[in-house]
Design an enzyme around this catalytic site. Structure first.
Site, PDB file in Angstrom:
ATOM      1  N   SER A 165      19.305  23.204 -47.468  1.00 20.37           N
ATOM      2  CA  SER A 165      19.156  21.984 -46.671  1.00 20.37           C
ATOM      3  C   SER A 165      20.335  21.050 -46.868  1.00 20.37           C
ATOM      4  O   SER A 165      20.864  20.473 -45.910  1.00 20.37           O
ATOM      5  CB  SER A 165      17.858  21.260 -47.050  1.00 20.37           C
ATOM      6  OG  SER A 165      16.737  22.075 -46.815  1.00 20.37           O
ATOM      7  N   ALA A 196      15.894  31.235 -34.498  1.00 18.52           N
ATOM      8  CA  ALA A 196      15.969  32.555 -33.874  1.00 18.52           C
ATOM      9  C   ALA A 196      15.751  33.633 -34.915  1.00 18.52           C
ATOM     10  O   ALA A 196      15.881  33.401 -36.120  1.00 18.52           O
ATOM     11  CB  ALA A 196      17.333  32.747 -33.197  1.00 18.52           C
ATOM     12  N   ASP A 511     -17.439 -10.195 -13.321  1.00 18.34           N
ATOM     13  CA  ASP A 511     -15.987 -10.067 -13.209  1.00 18.34           C
ATOM     14  C   ASP A 511     -15.588 -10.473 -11.789  1.00 18.34           C
ATOM     15  O   ASP A 511     -15.629  -9.678 -10.856  1.00 18.34           O
ATOM     16  CB  ASP A 511     -15.554  -8.623 -13.496  1.00 18.34           C
ATOM     17  CG  ASP A 511     -14.031  -8.483 -13.576  1.00 18.34           C
ATOM     18  OD1 ASP A 511     -13.324  -9.369 -13.045  1.00 18.34           O
ATOM     19  OD2 ASP A 511     -13.563  -7.495 -14.170  1.00 18.34           O
ATOM     20  N   PRO A 514     -10.519 -11.576  -7.765  1.00 19.81           N
ATOM     21  CA  PRO A 514     -10.442 -11.280  -6.322  1.00 19.81           C
ATOM     22  C   PRO A 514      -9.712  -9.984  -5.990  1.00 19.81           C
ATOM     23  O   PRO A 514      -9.788  -9.498  -4.865  1.00 19.81           O
ATOM     24  CB  PRO A 514      -9.697 -12.496  -5.758  1.00 19.81           C
ATOM     25  CG  PRO A 514      -8.995 -13.110  -6.913  1.00 19.81           C
ATOM     26  CD  PRO A 514      -9.843 -12.832  -8.120  1.00 19.81           C
ATOM     27  N   HIS A 516     -10.623  -7.235  -6.627  1.00 19.78           N
ATOM     28  CA  HIS A 516     -11.635  -6.215  -6.342  1.00 19.78           C
ATOM     29  C   HIS A 516     -12.441  -6.497  -5.063  1.00 19.78           C
ATOM     30  O   HIS A 516     -13.346  -5.726  -4.740  1.00 19.78           O
ATOM     31  CB  HIS A 516     -12.581  -6.087  -7.538  1.00 19.78           C
ATOM     32  CG  HIS A 516     -11.882  -5.843  -8.839  1.00 19.78           C
ATOM     33  ND1 HIS A 516     -11.216  -4.666  -9.105  1.00 19.78           N
ATOM     34  CD2 HIS A 516     -11.699  -6.649  -9.920  1.00 19.78           C
ATOM     35  CE1 HIS A 516     -10.673  -4.746 -10.321  1.00 19.78           C
ATOM     36  NE2 HIS A 516     -10.943  -5.933 -10.827  1.00 19.78           N
ATOM     37  N   ILE A 531      -9.506  -2.603  -5.274  1.00 15.51           N
ATOM     38  CA  ILE A 531      -9.772  -1.456  -6.146  1.00 15.51           C
ATOM     39  C   ILE A 531     -11.041  -1.683  -6.967  1.00 15.51           C
ATOM     40  O   ILE A 531     -11.500  -2.816  -7.130  1.00 15.51           O
ATOM     41  CB  ILE A 531      -8.580  -1.175  -7.087  1.00 15.51           C
ATOM     42  CG1 ILE A 531      -8.307  -2.386  -7.992  1.00 15.51           C
ATOM     43  CG2 ILE A 531      -7.343  -0.811  -6.288  1.00 15.51           C
ATOM     44  CD1 ILE A 531      -7.257  -2.153  -9.054  1.00 15.51           C
ATOM     45  N   GLY A 534     -12.031  -1.307 -13.543  1.00 16.14           N
ATOM     46  CA  GLY A 534     -11.925  -0.255 -14.553  1.00 16.14           C
ATOM     47  C   GLY A 534     -13.211  -0.118 -15.351  1.00 16.14           C
ATOM     48  O   GLY A 534     -13.651   0.990 -15.684  1.00 16.14           O
TER      49      GLY A 534
END
Length: 737
Positions: A165, A196, A511, A514, A516, A531, A534
């Site tokens: 090493s 290898a 929640d 806005p 959502h 959307i 979550g």
């Protein structure tokens, strides 16, 4: 493919070219028009002996294919002789590939002076002698390409190879300096760390692995780095199995640990250790000038009496980002209260997709049901008030734009089933603030109580886009971590289609963002339409687990952790994939229509079922592997001392059935006369192997090759993978049934 790389007119010296990697390099250069000097002393891998056969055979192979080559049988310590062979045969030297090497592996305490010196003489001194002999010729012709061969052992260290090493990493230092000194003469020097099959690796790698790590998968990198078109200089590359990766140094921002006109003390180093070792916004110095520049800046700051600081840029970065962990961490938000009745419990259940179409959902939707219950994930609702009431914006050290706040992860743990009505009190606290570079992460812990009894605990992981770079730490031991799901087909999959009004319904639980509900607000956020929350997807996934593995028994629910990945549009279908591992159910949630993952690294932990309650248990008893381990135990009693000498390691075994851990065994062949333990092991194992009961028996009976099982993912290994070679001693010699 573009125009082939040719080496017509170039003269190449490859050391240690009688076999393995060196042979492959020599053949490849010869095939592409180079004149090749094939050097090989013809000794064994420990440096003993001498023979011309190895080099002669490679020369014959090159010539048989129409190439030009000569052999050289000198030691690399006689570098001048090797270069003179090139000059005598071909009149010049253009490329030197320093590949020759030997091994004399010993644990550090057993390494002799000879073990140390021989390795350094061949690897480091040999490469120096050969390269120095070629150097002036390359300077005069204004062209040279030099390849040094390092090793993963040099980069990372490896047990029993202290001598090897040290020499291999020494070659990297030599190469880096040659790259600097040779640059103006068009002499480029690069370093490779190949993996290898060769004489040096066949003693430490199983045959199947050697076959997969062919030398021909390394040679193309060497040829490219040696070509006159390649302008790479001073690079370090790991290469093997058809993969190439470039390595570079990385340095933490560090920390100033003294004040002007004052001493420097170990206690200050201790107190600032986390900052010293924090790689957030790490720098990547490419040369010694960039390295020294930091010290110049530090001296300037100390002289300006700026004092002890987490890193040279933290003060400016904090001001720019508005985030100051020192001020924020530990701050408590105003206490909040949440009063509710059965109405809110039912509204929440409808918000996460429950329906009277399913009779099993009635216990969460009808207050008159004999088992009326509150869904466990309702536990996030009382805690939301801490943020919704604006408390987060009042915390010192958290000055950021709330429109850039994203909900990154969520953890919820229940300490008792949630009451179906009552008044709950929540106390929120900033647990930690992390610097992710592209943004800041706020870990917000919220404990929720009924009177003085702790009911549930939430941890919100909030990501503030663009607020990173303030010099803070990147990770925290206070964060509830996500966990990757098992690498196998899901044990169960459940799908529910959300309604077009799902977000409009869920927001009624508290929640009111806005994003959502309001299309124009969603457009400002870059979304085509509002959307889904979550935490709504979070609720869908949790109830899927509750139905599949707990018969909708809310008292079985302990905790859930998820990472929010991508948004869901109301009307899309949520598909929850589940993997059972004991009491933990790993989950991944997707949009069925697109395949997009929306929840990842997620899991639900369940309590054990009460007596009489339906539950899914891993199949117990009747493991075929029991017979093998019983036989191994008997053999250890008879031949333990001999096995300890051969193996000298502690093996842990995790035998699975149906995807769950069904048995644990530990074979201690390191201490005393050896021992076999069943069940959890309090000591430390050198290697732990996870395999199914059926595949274990296939391996034992010789029907399944262990290496093939490993590459196929049937056999998983943690710890020192090289010890798997010694499985034959355990399973073959001493476990014949």
């Amino acid at each position: 493919m573009s125009e082939p790389l040719a080496f017509d007119g170039k003269v190449v010296l490859v050391t240690g070219a009688g076999g393995g990697l060196g042979r492959e390099y020599a053949l490849a250069f010869g095939q592409r028009g180079a004149s090749v000097v094939v050097n090989d002393l013809g000794g064994d891998i420990k440096g003993g002996g001498k023979s011309s056969d190895a080099a002669d055979k490679v020369v014959e192979e090159i010539k048989a294919k129409g190439g030009k080559a000569v052999a050289n049988y000198d030691s690399v310590e006689d570098g001048e002789k090797l270069i003179q062979t090139a000059l005598d045969a071909f009149g010049r030297i253009d490329i030197v590939v320093n590949n020759a090497g030997i091994l004399r592996d010993r644990s550090f305490g057993r390494t002799s002076d000879l073990d140390w010196d021989l390795i350094h003489r061949v690897h480091l001194r040999g490469s120096f002698m050969v390269t120095r002999a070629a150097w002036n010729h390359m300077k005069n012709q204004k062209f040279g390409r030099i390849i040094m061969t390092a090793s993963a052992a040099g980069i990372y260290g490896n047990f029993g190879q202290a001598n090897y090493s040290a020499a291999k990493l020494g070659l990297l230092g030599l190469a880096n300096t040659l790259a600097i000194e040779g640059q103006k003469y068009n002499i480029h020097c690069n370093t490779i760390a190949p993996t290898a099959g060769s004489r040096l690796t066949e003693t430490v790698m199983p045959p199947d692995l050697l076959e997969s790590l062919k030398a021909e998968y390394v040679a193309p990198l060497v040829l490219w780095l040696s070509h006159d078109q390649c302008q790479e200089n001073g690079g370090l590359f790991e290469v093997g199995a058809g993969w190439i990766g470039k390595l570079r140094w990385e340095r933490s921002q560090g920390c100033i640990v003294r004040n002007k006109n004052q001493g420097m003390f170990p206690e200050t180093v201790r107190d600032q250790w986390d900052n010293i070792c924090d790689f957030t916004n790490a720098t990547k110095p490419a040369n010694i000038n960039e390295s020294v520049a930091t010290l110049v800046e530090v001296l300037s700051r100390v002289e300006a009496d700026e004092g002890i600081a987490p890193n040279p840029t933290s003060a400016m970065a904090t001001a720019a980002s508005g985030i100051s962990p020192l001020e924020a961490v530990g701050q408590k938000l105003p206490q909040s209260t949440f009063s509710y009745s059965h109405t809110q419990c039912i509204l929440y259940a409808l918000g996460v997709g429950m329906s009277t179409k399913d009779d099993h959902h009635l216990k969460f939707l009808y207050e008159g049901h004999e088992d009326f219950s509150c869904l466990p994930t309702f536990g996030v609702i009382p805690s939301q008030a801490a943020m919704m009431d604006g408390g987060l914006g009042s915390v010192p050290g958290l000055n950021f734009d709330f429109t850039r706040l994203l909900h990154g992860e969520q953890y919820l743990e229940l300490f008792k089933p949630l009451p179906t009505s009552g008044t709950l009190t929540s106390q929120a606290r900033i647990a930690d603030v992390l610097d992710k570079g592209s943004g800041a992460v706020i870990l917000l812990d919220v404990h929720t109580y009924s009177d003085k009894e702790l009911v549930c605990y939430n941890q919100y992981s909030l990501f503030i886009v663009g607020a990173g770079g303030f010099g803070g730490k990147r990770t925290s031991d206070k964060a509830m971590s996500t966990v990757a799901h098992p690498n196998r087909t899901p044990d169960a999959v459940m799908t529910d289609t959300t309604t077009r009004d799902q977000a409009a319904l869920y927001r009624l639980s508290g929640d009111w963002n806005p994003l959502h509900i309001d299309p124009s607000f969603a457009a400002m956020g870059g979304f085509k339409s509002p959307i889904l929350h979550g935490l709504c997807s979070f609720g869908f996934a949790a109830r899927h687990v509750l139905k599949q593995y707990a018969n909708n028994d809310a008292s079985r629910f302990k905790s859930i952790k998820v990472r929010f990945v991508k948004p869901v549009l109301p009307g899309q279908s949520l598909q929850t994939e589940m993997w059972k591992e004991g009491k933990r159910i790993h989950i991944q949630c997707k949009v069925k229509e697109s395949g997009a993952v929306v929840l990842s690294g997620a899991y639900v932990d369940l309590h054990a079922a009460a007596d009489g309650s339906p539950q899914v248990l891993p199949e117990a008893g009747g493991l075929k592997s029991e017979l093998v381990f019983a036989e191994i135990g008997r053999r250890i009693k008879d031949l333990g001392a001999e096995m300890v000498k051969k193996v000298n390691a502690v093996f842990g075994w995790e035998i699975t059935k149906g995807g769950n851990t069904a048995a644990q065994w530990t074979i201690d062949l390191k201490t005393g006369a050896g021992a076999l333990h069943k069940g959890p092991y309090s000591g430390k194992t050198d290697v732990t192997i996870t395999v199914s009961d059926d595949d274990f028996m296939e391996v034992v009976q010789g029907k399944l090759n262990p290496q093939k099982a490993f590459f196929a993912g049937k056999l998983k290994v943690r710890g020192n993978i090289m010890l798997s070679q010694k499985l034959e001693v355990i399973l073959k010699d001493y476990a014949k049934l």
